[in-house]
Design a protein around this motif. Structure first.
Motif, PDB file in Angstrom:
ATOM      1  N   LEU A 113       0.814  -1.218   0.000  1.00 19.99           N
ATOM      2  CA  LEU A 113       0.000   0.000   0.000  1.00 19.99           C
ATOM      3  C   LEU A 113       0.849   1.270   0.000  1.00 19.99           C
ATOM      4  O   LEU A 113       0.303   2.372  -0.011  1.00 19.99           O
ATOM      5  CB  LEU A 113      -0.922   0.015   1.216  1.00 19.99           C
ATOM      6  CG  LEU A 113      -2.011  -1.046   1.235  1.00 19.99           C
ATOM      7  CD1 LEU A 113      -2.752  -1.011   2.562  1.00 19.99           C
ATOM      8  CD2 LEU A 113      -2.969  -0.834   0.075  1.00 19.99           C
TER       9      LEU A 113
ATOM     10  N   LEU B 273       0.107   4.366  -2.288  1.00 21.98           N
ATOM     11  CA  LEU B 273      -1.071   5.123  -1.851  1.00 21.98           C
ATOM     12  C   LEU B 273      -0.779   5.913  -0.578  1.00 21.98           C
ATOM     13  O   LEU B 273      -1.202   7.058  -0.432  1.00 21.98           O
ATOM     14  CB  LEU B 273      -2.248   4.184  -1.606  1.00 21.98           C
ATOM     15  CG  LEU B 273      -2.764   3.404  -2.815  1.00 21.98           C
ATOM     16  CD1 LEU B 273      -3.823   2.406  -2.377  1.00 21.98           C
ATOM     17  CD2 LEU B 273      -3.311   4.353  -3.851  1.00 21.98           C
TER      18      LEU B 273
ATOM     19  N   GLY C 151       1.377   8.962  -1.249  1.00 21.33           N
ATOM     20  CA  GLY C 151       0.581  10.012  -1.871  1.00 21.33           C
ATOM     21  C   GLY C 151      -0.348  10.718  -0.899  1.00 21.33           C
ATOM     22  O   GLY C 151      -0.717  11.869  -1.099  1.00 21.33           O
ATOM     23  N   ALA C 152      -0.726  10.035   0.192  1.00 22.73           N
ATOM     24  CA  ALA C 152      -1.645  10.617   1.173  1.00 22.73           C
ATOM     25  C   ALA C 152      -0.908  11.273   2.336  1.00 22.73           C
ATOM     26  O   ALA C 152      -1.533  11.654   3.324  1.00 22.73           O
ATOM     27  CB  ALA C 152      -2.577   9.526   1.697  1.00 22.73           C
TER      28      ALA C 152
ATOM     29  N   THR D 261       9.959   3.102  -6.334  1.00 21.21           N
ATOM     30  CA  THR D 261       8.620   2.541  -6.508  1.00 21.21           C
ATOM     31  C   THR D 261       8.689   1.023  -6.643  1.00 21.21           C
ATOM     32  O   THR D 261       7.851   0.308  -6.096  1.00 21.21           O
ATOM     33  CB  THR D 261       7.947   3.155  -7.748  1.00 21.21           C
ATOM     34  OG1 THR D 261       7.927   4.577  -7.592  1.00 21.21           O
ATOM     35  CG2 THR D 261       6.526   2.662  -7.906  1.00 21.21           C
TER      36      THR D 261
END
Length: 109
Positions: free
Chosen positions: A26, A29, A32-33, A87
């Motif tokens: 995860l 995500l 990015g948050a 990544t």
């Protein structure tokens, strides 16, 4: 009534490995948050926990792998990693956690 027989070995590193793998899968995500610090802390701490279970199980070959993961995901002195290599490192580390969690076993005494 007969007692059920206990398994001859236990996998202490399994749950921390599953937790770390879930966080790492995860990670895109979460980064990015704004949860990058959480990912770094959780991964580094869980890597050291799995390394300790590897020491207890006398699976010495896993120790340098998880010390390296703890260093790369170190939140105190973070490495300036980004782009496709960073990544790709997230799911690779997750798979390493899953493999180690399945293979690191300690004999019951």
């Amino acid at each position: 009534m007969a007692q059920p027989s206990r398994a001859p070995a236990q996998r202490n590193a399994f749950v921390p490995s599953l937790l770390a793998a879930a966080i790492l899968f995860l990670a895109p995500l979460l980064f990015g948050a704004g949860w990058a610090l959480f990912v770094l802390f959780a991964t580094a701490i869980l890597a050291l926990i799995v390394a300790w279970f590897a020491v207890q199980a006398r699976h010495w070959w896993w120790v340098p792998v998880f010390v390296a993961i703890a260093v790369v995901w170190n939140p105190v002195y973070p490495l300036a990693l980004s782009g496709p290599v960073w990544t790709a490192a997230q799911p690779v580390a997750a798979v390493v956690f899953l493999i180690a969690g399945a293979l690191i076993r300690t004999r019951r005494s």
